[in-house]
Structure formats: structure tokens, C-alpha cells
Scaffold this motif. Structure first.
Motif, PDB file in Angstrom:
ATOM      1  N   VAL A 159       6.739 -16.428   9.228  1.00 42.30           N
ATOM      2  CA  VAL A 159       7.012 -17.525   8.297  1.00 42.30           C
ATOM      3  C   VAL A 159       7.916 -18.583   8.904  1.00 42.30           C
ATOM      4  CG1 VAL A 159       8.237 -18.163   6.200  1.00 42.30           C
ATOM      5  CG2 VAL A 159       6.581 -16.303   6.167  1.00 42.30           C
ATOM      6  N   ASP A 160       9.051 -18.173   9.392  1.00 41.21           N
ATOM      7  CA  ASP A 160       9.935 -19.261   9.828  1.00 41.21           C
ATOM      8  C   ASP A 160       9.501 -19.895  11.146  1.00 41.21           C
ATOM      9  OD1 ASP A 160      10.697 -16.908  10.922  1.00 41.21           O
ATOM     10  OD2 ASP A 160      12.803 -17.046  10.386  1.00 41.21           O
ATOM     11  N   PRO A 194       5.887  -2.398   9.644  1.00 43.43           N
ATOM     12  CA  PRO A 194       6.695  -3.457   9.028  1.00 43.43           C
ATOM     13  C   PRO A 194       5.743  -4.565   8.589  1.00 43.43           C
ATOM     14  CG  PRO A 194       7.284  -3.105  11.359  1.00 43.43           C
ATOM     15  CD  PRO A 194       6.053  -2.299  11.070  1.00 43.43           C
ATOM     16  N   PHE A 195       5.505  -4.586   7.299  1.00 45.25           N
ATOM     17  CA  PHE A 195       4.484  -5.511   6.797  1.00 45.25           C
ATOM     18  C   PHE A 195       4.709  -6.922   7.284  1.00 45.25           C
ATOM     19  CE2 PHE A 195       2.870  -2.332   4.148  1.00 45.25           C
ATOM     20  CZ  PHE A 195       3.954  -1.621   3.665  1.00 45.25           C
ATOM     21  N   ALA A 196       5.923  -7.220   7.303  1.00 44.71           N
ATOM     22  CA  ALA A 196       6.280  -8.571   7.679  1.00 44.71           C
ATOM     23  C   ALA A 196       5.638  -8.970   8.990  1.00 44.71           C
ATOM     24  CB  ALA A 196       7.783  -8.686   7.784  1.00 44.71           C
ATOM     25  N   ILE A 215       2.761  -8.573  10.240  1.00 38.78           N
ATOM     26  CA  ILE A 215       1.417  -9.153  10.229  1.00 38.78           C
ATOM     27  C   ILE A 215       1.501 -10.662  10.111  1.00 38.78           C
ATOM     28  CG2 ILE A 215      -0.826  -9.206   9.116  1.00 38.78           C
ATOM     29  CD1 ILE A 215      -0.290  -6.508   7.989  1.00 38.78           C
ATOM     30  N   ASP A 216       2.194 -11.078   9.148  1.00 36.42           N
ATOM     31  CA  ASP A 216       2.168 -12.515   8.910  1.00 36.42           C
ATOM     32  C   ASP A 216       3.532 -13.026   8.459  1.00 36.42           C
ATOM     33  OD1 ASP A 216      -0.372 -14.596   7.394  1.00 36.42           O
ATOM     34  OD2 ASP A 216       1.492 -15.089   8.415  1.00 36.42           O
ATOM     35  N   VAL A 217       4.110 -12.275   7.567  1.00 36.03           N
ATOM     36  CA  VAL A 217       5.361 -12.751   6.980  1.00 36.03           C
ATOM     37  C   VAL A 217       6.389 -13.067   8.050  1.00 36.03           C
ATOM     38  CG1 VAL A 217       7.089 -12.285   5.221  1.00 36.03           C
ATOM     39  CG2 VAL A 217       4.862 -11.150   5.108  1.00 36.03           C
ATOM     40  N   ALA A 218       6.450 -12.184   9.033  1.00 34.95           N
ATOM     41  CA  ALA A 218       7.459 -12.347  10.062  1.00 34.95           C
ATOM     42  C   ALA A 218       7.360 -13.694  10.736  1.00 34.95           C
ATOM     43  CB  ALA A 218       7.340 -11.241  11.097  1.00 34.95           C
TER      44      ALA A 218
END
Lengths: 255, 255, 255, 255, 255, 255, 255, 255
Positions: free
Chosen positions: D40-41, D31-33, D35-38
């Protein structure tokens, strides 16, 4: 800073007590409004002789009572709108001459020896269900110093009832037309009289009256001249506007 | 049947020419309105001294011209609203003293020696784009016999511009507040003056102004007392209502 | 009356040239706004370094040209929005360095040697049809002194296009999200960045977009924090608000 | 998979423990998110220093208590909005330092020794009835690390009250203007200050306010620059947006 | 970065050409979407076999032609919706086999030897005036690979016309029901068939159809099960949704 | 008259028992629907294997119980939607295996040994508050014979949460996207998957969500293909439409 | 002044008792309506034979009882609509033959020996939930002197149910079609019959039925001829209009 | 299959030419509607004696001409509504007795020797601008076989004009009340007459008439009994409904 204080300051400048720079600073930062502008609304109330009004909705009985006491200590009239029974009771505890117009949800205390009577306001209402709003308008207009004629239940589906009251319509200085459903009363009334007509749409009606929207739009689109409109169910607003007009007429007559 | 004819009939009854039964029948079926009621709106026009008004929208230049000729043959004032250039040209052909207020799309012919001047109406407008509606209100109010003060471009985003004109605001008998977009002008003006305020929402604005709905709702919800509202872009309607108020004041003063 | 004049008056009071009463009268009636308030909006413009803006809609080319000339005589920047080709031509006749951004219907004249660059504003738009509004926002933000990054065509139906630009989103000081149809861009963008997001609904879409209402409501109901909304198609308004924020940041940084 | 895990994987590739193909598969499906995206919030919350917020509406007191306990075990600040008395009691049972701002229906626990104070937020409200929403905005902005100045009851029908507070208006980094009825406060305030103005329409008003629609439309159509709008009654949303702006200013100042 | 590039990078890590840290940096910043996510919509198009679609509204003939050329160089199908005659001419200049379905305002180029035919889509329309939208749906569904049966003019005021086509209704895999005015077609059709029904409200009707709102609300409130709705006049959208359903069925059948 | 009766009649005609004229009369007046049409909806239910559904709203517990008993005597599945606790109790008294899904307000009795499982339906929901509607959709889809995957709390403000579930999105035959507030979930999901997406707007949100109107309009205006919409809060309707699609796929696969 | 008084006056004029001038004055000021106009609505009621109707909403049980007593003292029929149980009890105390139609919230007292039966009114309703409104229409039409045929639960999703009742549809003099949700019943019914169809939209439905707006708009946009519409949920209004039509037919037949 | 064909089939069954099974199959699949139901609307037209009507909007002159020719070959009456000049010219080319009612945009060819005259329809209209719609209603009602009385310009602002026509109001079998703006005409008329009143709101009015919405809502909310409403500007629809009522009365009288 009021005029007296302004004068004082300027006298100090004149006497040298205060330097011009210091005065510039004082004047620059002073809330300008306080000289005169700030009095605008008090001024308005004073000139119109309108009592302070308590809008009760959303206030606790206790809050209403406290504001009422303050007003009655400084004045001889009290008008509280959208008041429920509990709020009335709260006022009655400090003013046993408080009167509750239940239909209109208005509380009135009037201790004036000689209430002003600047103009004749006629309040016409379309149906039985519109009476609470019409009564709110009528009581408020009275407290604001007007003779009020009530014309209840003169809806447009029976035009003859209106025709029978043409005399009253012609004698009014301002007419308040209160109607829900299709709101046609304002147009018909305005076609019969030469006084300004303030239309009050009510939320009475079911289905596609959409809480008074039908009557509101109808009144805004009146094909009769001289009709202006206030918010849905806003009997107080219509009375206030009517009182402003009558007051204006009265003061012009006097002055 | 007018009053003369009614008198005639009754004299015939008195003289025996006509029997009571026949008279009952005649009176029962007569269009009641014709005795007096039918004159209500003429009456109104007469008392208020308002000229007949031609609402040009949807009429051909030719139609406008014919109505205009008829009116000018019987009167000395003509007011035509929502007139385009072609309609004006049509009027100008039969009345070379016709004046075209292009912005306001109003045509005026005024041949009165001594136009009445019952009251001072102040017309305030929010933005440049509101001027056509404001000008319609101003011109119509003038033709209906009022001194008009114009206060253009006094929108609420620069309140000081309004503050600079408090004197005019206080001297007005009626104030017409014309504004589009958020329509806040009416509230601010009403807070500064003690005259009745007639609010005219305009369709100026883009996006969520929804053709003037935003300003209309804002004005109906004004937190300031004494504000009543007319239809979107209805400068004429506001002028008419203002004139009715001033006339009422004037006639009360006289009588 | 400005501060100098106020000081002069007070010096006259100090010197006895003017009596306190006379000064009271002068001060009482002076348009208060003129001392300082009247400068509010000029002041604002000055502090923010924003050029005067001509809103062209409803103005004749000639009117636009005259205002433009006046502005260019007193300044070195001109921004005219909602300008059509004829209005641009009118400006071009007096300023051959006028640039017309056709899509955005914006005319720009920028003669500043060293345009300010207070902040980085990112303008993202959902679909091709939203670009005119987005471009209006972008050009206006640039003229008001900001570096602008454009992110066109990053609609939510292809979220990966947005994901590919996370760096830019994070570097922005303010983000303007322009979208019609379902207006979801603002929410998605706000979930990815920590800058304030100003959402501009556009009237793009057909059927039940109801002229941008769908996007407007969606943006007002954004489930993501930090989103605020301006009027439908109001690219200029978003740019102005973004510029105010950046200016505020910049001036706080400097001072 | 976080950065550490990514590094570990790559080191295994480097060391030959894991083959490239295997790594491709792992990376392709991860789940790419994550790495970093996840982050974000979370990241956003961290950078802005905002506490987690519990939106209580529709939650049982018990649910609120459990979330609250979890948050307080991992943090030193708690903010719960739209909380009724029962929900507050539930929180108070596990945190006797919980404070209930009844008007605003907000519960706050703040155990920070040194709460951040990035910016000055001014919250202005039009009428008494708007205070709950205004207070929600004020309390939330405080908990999110801002100095808050409250300006209650400065409605546009008495403009002088606003004029008296020009100093505060000019010192604010962000202004939140809360108003129901005709919602004109935002325009008037924006005309007096140079800070960004976040307008909060409230559902206060009767009749044709249509649950805040009148104020919402008015604010979206504000003729004053720099005004952006949040949802009806959304005091929290305005506070959040204000905090994002202030945080942005602050972090830019620091870094 | 696509999968090949990812593999290359990992092989370089394996071979020591690239260090783990360097790879972490590369991977961390890479637009994640590019590995796989970015292909989502292309992927979707590929799996469904749908041609690229040009939405012509708001594009110049020249722009349409350029996009068309690009698409035809890389594919053998072209679908352009909301195309006017000039836009069609522009396409015809580069593709003399372009077909213009004038009613539906659709341009089609289909050079496939063997167009796919996954499902039978029945398009029913209420009145003659709804045919342009229905035809848009029909043509688009055909180009997207479906057999299409057209049932024009089967409005609910003559239910027997529908009854005469029960066989076709039952044989359809997906039914698209296109109707303006009171939009009842969707309910009646759904009561007769067991296929999913996609309802398309049209803007046909006058007065209180409010541009299709009446039909839209009616369809959303359908008392028949299995009805879902797309935007007003959105024939293309219905066709796309129908094609997605048929494709899904087809691919499930195959695989 | 059913098919058997029709055959009987014709045999009587063949045998001479009944004359052609008599048969013409019988056939002409017979309720045509009774031959076959009348079975349409039963037929539909039979082919789709959907249980009868009780819509509880507005029914007394007693009424619900009686309908439930009837259904259970003739079938082995019961689905009751919009059921409150009292209505559930009433069913439980006659079916102690009744299950109450409180959140979704659904009562289920499922006595099938081998429930059908035609397709995989993925139900995604935006926020916690949307779960009741999403759960209604999920439970109903299950009872109608589908495997259901639930994806709760994947709102668009945190797109990564959706990205982490791409596999499930791609494996679904039909996706139901449930979201209130700005309703953007449907667009984002449709951009990631190739299954038909049925969007369910919910009435969750405050202020300008206007009871789900904001989400409804957003979903109708989705920029992503393949999205169709059902009524606000209509989880059951979405499940039914999804089941119709899956059933169609399944029966096509079988036959 | 009624006809007798008018005759008296004229006889006095004939006899010389009253002079013509005096009579002119008397007649000029008399409320014209009183001669004949004032009887219009009574007249209407008399000719139509409709009983007086009490609209109970917003009245106290006591008020209802008093009006009821008055009506029953002067007539033999009573119809009270929108009555709750308490209001019925109040009527029952003075009329033990009062019948309460609970569903329809109607109270009926009918003491006529021989109720008129001018026409056959067919009341059709779409769903179970529409029955209260349909029943209100049916009961009111009966009390107003019509034979009423009830056709419950003939919604358009199962058109065959309507087809089975074509005979009744054709025999009706007036048809009242009551439906909520998508309101399609009116169109389908009007396509099958040649009687005038009065459509009653109901507020039944959820989500985007918006309190009956969906059905109202659908009915106004009916593609079938001969459909007219009354207000949402206004069963009484439809019955009244139907009765007026039947009465007109009946009286024309008689006379 | 019509009755003759049905009889033929049954005779073949009787004669043994066709077996019962074969006949069952033929009858089962035959479009039931074709026996009798399919004739419903033709039947209706026949019974009512209404000519076929061409709704011209959106049709080319050529299309109109072709339909007109077909109708005139099979009948002696032609009614075309919403026709522009070009469409009229097209009809005139094939029927030199075609009459164009320009205001009403109606084309009529009437070659009946003895047009039916079932009932007296009174068409009343409020203002000059409403005449086109009123004239459409009047002409259509005439062509459908009714005597029509026109009462133009009897708006409610001058009620006396209506009062003067009470006789006509009372003699009408059906009244059509056409009005824009506030739409009050319907209520006032219904209060004066005992005929059914069909109200036609028009889109006349400006500003907040919202294209006829104001009049539509007013009419739906009429406080007078017996009023039903058709769509905005739908003069034809009102005429059709009136004709249905008159026809019903007439046929009941005859039979």
C-alpha cells in the motif's frame, strides 16, 4: 496605478486615445488596492506620524542594518524593537547617533528637530522585573510622539504607592499598566483614573504564572471599566495603541 | 469625612475649639478615602457622564427593580445589561418608557433631553451570531453618549464587504470589532482604519472555538497595530472603554 | 457598480458626456469590490454549483423558514444544517418535499432534475456515536454534487473491518474520516488509500476526550501523509472542503 | 508472498505438487499483508511519484548520509526535511548536486530529466517570520511534482496586498496558507479563491500565541469554507496533502 | 471467506474445476481479514469469556432493547453500561431477570449456571461520590467472571482506613483504585500491595478539579510503581483491563 | 520494633517482667509501621525480584556511583535509568561489567547466574523516534525478569506491518505499546491481541503534539478494551507495571 | 507628610499661622498614604520581625551586592532567594559571614544575637528531587524566626514512613508539605495532624506533570481539610505564610 | 481493637490465659490503625471542636436527613454545605431549629449554650456575585467557633472602600479574601494587613474567567506575601483552614 495614472487613463479615454473596452480591461484587472487602498497603511503611518518600526527578532544584524539604512535615508526617525546588542552595533555602524535602551531592547534614532508631542502617556509597572516591557512601551510611545511619565514599582501589594501618584494618573491621556504575576495593577489603576487603560501582561512570575497567562486572564477579567488588553510582553503594541488614541485626540483637537 | 467636614475641623482648630493633638488623632484614623479618593469612581462617572449600570446576571427581577428605581429617582438614564425578559418586565413596571433590546439583553431608560454625543463609535461584527454581543456594545455606547454606526455581517471571508465601508471606518473615533470563530475581523479592520480598535471575541463557533478562546487568542495576536482586546462576549466592556476614549477626546477638545 | 456600469461610464467619458475628473471621483470612491471582488463568494458558489446553506443554530424556526423561502424562490436546492425538528417543520410548511435527516440534523430540498455528480466521496466513521457527524458530512457532500459511499463503524480497534473495504478506499476521490475518542481512523485510512483524507474529530468520548480535543490533536499529529483536519464535529466543513476538491478536479477535467 | 508466489503455489495445487490442506496452511499463516496490502504505501508513493523523504530531526549526520545514499542508489530524487547544516554537509559529501534551502532547512537532490508537473500550488505566507515554514512547503511541493507560486508577506493587516494577487489565487489548484500570530490569512484567502485551502499555523508570535496554538485554533474555526488544517509548522505535511490532491486531479485527468 | 471456503476453493484448483488464475483473482480480492483476522475481536471475546457489552449513552430505549434481545438470543449474559432508568425498563420488558444497579447505571442479565471466577479483583474508592464509578467497575468485573471485593470510602485523608485492609489488598490479583479530587488513592494503594493497580480518575470534585483532570494528572504522575491509568470515570474500562489480566493469568495457569 | 521484638515484649508480659500497662504504653506509641507495614515496599521488591532502581536525572555522577556501589554490594543486579554518559562512566569505574544502553539511557549490571524469566513482554513502538522510550521499557522489563520481544517501527500508517506480527502479539503475556504523534498504536494493537496493553505516550511529534499530550489523550480515549496508560515517555513505568502483572501470573502459577 | 509634619501643620492652624483654607488645600492634596498607610508594609515587616528579602532572579551579581550592602547597613539579617553561585560570591565579598545553602539557592546572613523563635514549622517533602524547594522553605522559615523540623523523603508511596513521624506532625504549629509528581503528600499529612498545612507543589516530575500543574491541581483538590496552597516551587512563599501564622500566634500569646 | 481491648489482651497474656505466640498473631494482624491512628480524624475534630459536616451535593434529601439525624443525636451542632431547598426541608423536618442560609446554601443547627469563639476571622469579598461563596465561608467559620466580620463588596476597582476598613483588617486573626474575575483582592488585602490571608477564587466572571481559573491563577501568583489559596468556590475549605489556624492559636494560648 495611482490617482495620477487613473486620471491619465481617463483623459486618454476622453481624448479617444484609448477605447472604453480597453479601459474596462485595464480597470478590471488593475490591483484595485493600488488606487487608494494600498495606501491605507502608509496613510495610517503618515497621519499618525509614526516612524517605521523594525521588529528585530529572528533577523540577522546585517538584515537589521540594511533595513535601518533604507529607513534613515527616507526619514529622520528609526525605532527597532527586540534588538540585541549585536543588532544595535549593526545599526550604530551606520548611525552613530543611535541610542540603545538596553533594558527595553530598543534602538532609537531620532533626528527630528521638533518631535511631535500629542499626548501624555503614563506607563505604570508593577515590579522591577516588569521594567523591560514597561520601558519598551515608554520608549516606543515617546518615539511615536508622546510625553511619557514613568511610574515604576507601584505594585498592588502596596497600594499607597499608587495613591501617592493620583495626580499623574488623572493627568494622563492614556495609561499603560504593565504587570506580571497576578496582573492586578490594571484594575487598581483603572479605578483611580478616568483615562483609557491599556493593560500589558508580562511573562514575569514563576510556577503557575504559565508564562504570563495568569496576568493575561486577570487583566481580561478586570472588574474595572475602561481596561483593554494587549498580548503578553507586548510593550510595543500597547505603545502603538496608546499613540493611535492620542493621535486621534490630537487630530480631532486640531481639526 | 468630606471636604466640608475637614474645613469645619480645621476651623475648630483655628478657633481653639479643638486641640492639634485631637485633630491629629481624628485625621490619622479617618478613612482617608472619604475626603477625595472615595469619590474617584463617582467622579469618573460624573466626568464621563456615564449612567450607573446594572449587571443583571444572577439578580432576581425584584432586586433589579429596586436598584432601577433608586437610580431613576436620582438620574435620568438607566442601563441594565444581561437582562432577561423577566428582569425587563420588573423594570418596565416602574418605568413604562423602558426599552428592551432583546438581542443584546439590554434595558435602557433614557430621559435626557439632550443626550451627549461626544464621539462616533463604529461597531463592526463578523457574523449573524455575533450580533447580540455587538448590539450590547452598540446600545451601551449610545447610552454613554456616542453616535454609533453599526456594520453587521462584515466577516473576513468576504473582505469586499468591509472594503465597501472604508469611509465609515475612517470616520470613526473608535472602532469596536466583534467576532467569534477565528476572530480575524479585528486585524483586517485595523489594517484599514486609523482609529483605535477594541476587539471583542465572542463565544460563537463550535468545536475547537472552546467558548471563544480561539477568537480571543487570535485577537491578542493580531498582526495589525492599534488593536486592544476585552473579555469574551464583553460588549459592555468594549463600549465602556470606547466611551472613555471618546470622552477623553471630547473633554480635551472642550478644555 | 458592475462591469456594464463601468463600461457605460467609460463610454460617457469617451463621448465627453462625463469629464475625466468626474470619472476619477466616481471610480475613486466606488466600492471597488463591487466590480468584481464583491462577486467572489457568489462566483465561488456559482462555479462550484453549491447551494446556499442555512446554518440553523441560534435561528428561530420562523427565521429559518423565511430564508428557506427566499432561497427556494431563486434556486432548486436547499441545505440547512444543525436543524432541529421545529426548524424542519417550519421549512416543511413551505416545501412539502423537504427531507429531514434526523441523525445529521440536516434538512434537504433537492429539485434538480439532474444533480451534478463530480466525484466520489467516501465517508468513513469510527463508532456508532460518530454517525450523526458523519451523516452530516455525507448528506452535505451529496447535495453539493458528489456520489457518496458510507463506511460506518470501521473503528481502528477492529482494523480488519477497514481492510475488507480497501477497494472502496482506493476508488474514492476524497475520503472524509470521522472519529471521536482517540481519532486514529484518519491515520489508518490514510495509510491504505491514495486520496486526500479530510479528518473530522467528533466530540464523542468521555472524560479526557475533553469535548473532542483528544481526537483533534491526534488527527493533527497523524503520522500518515495527506491528512488535513477540520473543526470538531464539523461534518459540513469537511463536506464543503471535499466538494471544493472534487469540483476542482471535475472542472479541470472538463476544461 | 507476492502475487507471483501466490500464482506459483496455486499452480502447484493445480498440478498436484501441493495438496489443498498444505495450501490452506500456507495461506492461513501467510502474512496477508504481503500479497498486496504490504505494498500500500509503496504503491501510494509510486502512483503519486513522490520521492522518499528523510525526516532529519533527531538523526545524526552520519545516519542521514547513509539513508540518503541508499535512496539515491535506487532513485533520482531526494528530499530531506528539518535538516541542519551538518546534515546537509553529510549529504553533500555523497551528492555534490545536493541543494540546501537554508531557510526551509530542506535538502534536495533532483536528477530527474523531466520532473512531473501535475498541478499549480500557490503558497501564501503572512509575515517574514513565516517564510521558513512556507518555503518548506514550497520546496517540498516542487519536489513532489508541482509548479509552485510563492506569495510572501501578504498578511491580513494589509488586505490590499492579497487583492493585488487575485489572479494567482484563482489559477491555483491548491492553496497553502501559512501564517502565525492570529492565523487569519487562511480565511481571507479562502474567501477570494475557489481552490481547496490547506492552512499551516506557524509557531511565530509571542506571548499568548502559545507556540502556534492561537493560529491553529483560528484556522480550525475559519468562517470560510474549504479550509482544512495541518499541524503547527508542518510545511511538509501541507505540501504532501497538496500533492496528493494534485496527483489525484492529474491521474483522473489522464485516466 | 472462511477456512472452509478457502479449502473448497483450493480443492477445486486441485481438481481442475478452477484455474490458478481464477483462484489468484479470488484470493487477491478477498477481504483478507475474513479468513482469520476478522475473528480477532470475536476470538478475543471468546477466549476471555466476556459477554457483549451495550454502551447505552446516546441510544434510545428501543435501540437498547433490540440489541439486548439479539444478544440474549445468542448468549446467556448481558451487560449494559451507562443505562438510565428508561433503558433499563426497555430491557426488563424482554428479560424479567434483568437487574439494574442504579448507582452504577449498569444493567445485568446473567443466566450462566456456573459463572467463571478467574481472579479476585479489589475495587477501592476514595469518597462516597466516587461510588457510582467504582460500582460500575465492580459490577462489570463480576459479570466478566471475577470475584470482586469492594473497599468503599478509603480516601487518603484517613490512611488508617486503608491500613486496616492490608490483607485484602495483598490477596487481590488486580486492584482498581477509583478516586476523584486529588486522586492520591492509587499511589497509596500501590505502595501497600504487590498487585497491578489500575487507576480510575473520577470527575468528582469542584472548582479546579476541572472535570477529573486533577485526578487524572495525579494518577499519571504516581510516584508508586505498577500504576496504570484509564480514562476519567471509565469504570467499565478498568474492569475490562482487569478482566483481561485475570483471564491471562487464569489461562496461563490452566494451560 | 520488629516481630522478634514484639514476641520478646509479650514473653516479658507472660513472665511478669513487664506489666500490661507498660506494654500498652509501648505498643500504643510504637511506630506501627515498623512491625510489618514498614516492610511493605521492601517486601514488594523481594516478592517481585525486582532490583533496586536508580533514577539518575538530577543526580551527580558521584551520587550515582555511591548508590550503585551500595546496591551492588548487597545484590547482583543494578538498573539505572535516565543516565547520561558521565553517570554511566561513574558506574563503570566500580563495575566494569556495567552495560550502557545509550538509546534508552539505561545502565545495567546483571550478575545473576540464572535471571528469572516469568513472562513474555512484547514492546511495540510506532516510529524510529519512539525507540529510546521503547528501549527503556524493553531493557527494564528484561532486567526485571522477563523475556522481551521488540517490535520496532510498526506505526499505524502501515497497518500491514502489524498484521505480519500477529503471532507475536498473541503470544505475549503483556504488551507495551509505545507511540508519539497521534498515539493510535495502542488501539490497533489492543484490537489484535488478548493480552493487557500498557500504552506509553511519547513526547515525539511537533507542533500540536504539545510534548506528548496528543498521544496521551488519544491513548486514554482508546476505543479498544484492555488498554491502560502510563505517563509520557515513562518507559520504565510501563516495564514496572508489566513486570508486576507477569510476576503475579508467575507466582499464581507456581503457588 | 508624616505624623510630625501633620502635627506641625495643625499647630500652625491653631496658632493662626496657617489659615483653615490653606490647610484644607494642603491636606486635600497630600498623599494620604504617607501619614500611615505608606508604612503598612514596613509596619508589617516590623511586627513580624521578618528581614528584607532579595529575590535574585534576573538581577546581576552587582545589583544583588548593592542591595545586600544597603540592607546589612540597616539591619542584622539578610535573606536572598533564587541566588546562583555568582550572586552568592558577590554578597560574600561584602559579608564574609554569608552562608550559601546551595540546594535551596538561598543566601543567609544572620547577625542577630538572639534570633526570635516564635513557632515550630515542620517542612515535609515527598521525594529527593523536591528537597531544593523544601530546603528553600525551611531556611526561609528559620530566618524568619521559626524552629524548623525537616522531614525529607516521606512520599505517599510508603505511607509508613510518615506514620513513624506522627509525633512531629502533631507538635508542629504549621506544616509545609512540599511535593511534586502527584502531590498527594499534603492530603495524607493533613489527615494526620491538626496544624494548618501549606502545600507547595513542585515542578518535579516528567511528562504529564506539566511543570507542576499535576501537583498543583491535586493539592487544590485535597480531600483533607485545612490545606491551602501556594504557587509551584514557591518555597519562600510557603515559609512567609507560615511565619505570618506563627507570628500571629506568638503575638497573640504575648499580648 | 481499642485501647481497652489491647489492655484486656495483655492482661490475658500476663495471666497466662493467652500465650505470647497467640498474642503476636493477634497483634500482627490487627488493624493497627484501630489502636490510635484510626482516631486521628475524630481526634482532630474533637480538638478543634468542629462539628461534623455534611457535604450535600449529590445526596438525596432523604440521605441528608438520615445523616443529620445521626449527627444531632450525638452532638449539638450540624453544618450542611451545598444544600438546596429540598435538602434543607428534609433536615427541617427533624430539626425545627434548622436555619437555612440560602445564599450560601448552608444549613445550620446550633444547640450549643456557649459556642466557642477562638478567633476573629474577617471575610472580604470582591463583588456582589461573590457573596454566596463568601457567605459560605462566613457561616462555616462561625459554626466552627469564630467571630466573623463580613466585608462585602470591597473590590479592587475602588481601593478606597478597602482603605476605609483598615482597622478591621488589622484586628483580624485570619483573613479570607473571596473574589472572582481578576481575583486581585487577595493581593491588595495582604498588602494592608499582617494576618494570614486565605484566598478563595470564585467562578464568577464571564468569558475568559474560565470558571474561576483566572482568579485562581492570579491568587497563586500574588505578589503579596502571606497569601495561600484554596480551590475555586471552596468557601467551606477556606473557613476550615481559618478555623484550624485560629484553633491552633487559641489552644497554644491556653496551653
Amino acid at each position: 496605478m495611482d490617482l495620477e495614472q487613473l486620471r491619465l487613463l481617463l483623459e486618454q479615454v476622453a481624448s479617444g486615445e484609448t477605447g472604453p473596452d480597453e479601459a474596462v480591461a485595464a480597470l478590471r484587472d488593475l490591483p484595485f488596492a493600488d488606487i487608494d487602498v494600498a495606501k491605507v497603511d502608509h496613510h495610517r503611518a503618515l497621519r499618525c506620524g509614526f516612524p517605521e518600526v523594525i521588529f528585530c527578532q529572528g533577523k540577522s544584524p546585517d538584515q537589521v542594518r540594511r533595513v535601518a539604512r533604507e529607513l534613515l535615508e527616507n526619514g529622520d526617525v528609526l525605532l527597532a524593537t527586540r534588538a540585541d546588542a549585536a543588532q544595535y552595533q549593526a545599526v550604530a555602524r551606520i548611525a552613530d547617533d543611535a541610542r540603545y535602551v538596553e533594558d527595553a531592547r530598543v534602538v532609537v534614532v531620532d533626528r527630528r528637530d521638533d518631535p511631535p508631542a500629542e499626548g501624555r502617556v503614563l506607563v505604570a509597572s508593577g515590579g522591577t522585573a516588569d521594567i523591560p516591557v514597561a520601558e519598551e512601551a515608554a520608549v516606543c510611545a515617546e518615539v511615536m510622539g508622546n510625553d511619557v511619565v514613568r511610574l515604576w514599582d507601584v505594585g498592588v501589594a502596596g497600594v499607597h504607592r499608587l495613591l501617592a501618584h493620583q495626580e499623574e494618573l488623572r493627568n494622563a491621556r492614556v495609561i499603560i499598566a504593565v504587570a506580571g504575576m497576578e496582573g492586578a495593577l490594571a484594575s487598581v489603576v483603572a479605578g483611580m483614573a478616568d483615562a483609557p487603560v491599556i493593560a500589558v501582561p508580562t511573562s514575569i512570575g514563576y510556577g503557575a504564572s504559565f508564562g504570563g497567562l495568569a496576568a493575561l486572564l486577570a487583566m481580561l477579567n478586570s472588574c474595572a471599566g475602561g481596561v483593554t488588553v494587549v498580548n503578553i510582553d507586548n510593550g510595543f503594541g500597547a505603545a502603538y495603541a496608546a499613540a493611535v488614541i492620542c493621535k486621534k485626540i490630537y487630530s480631532d483637537e486640531q481639526g
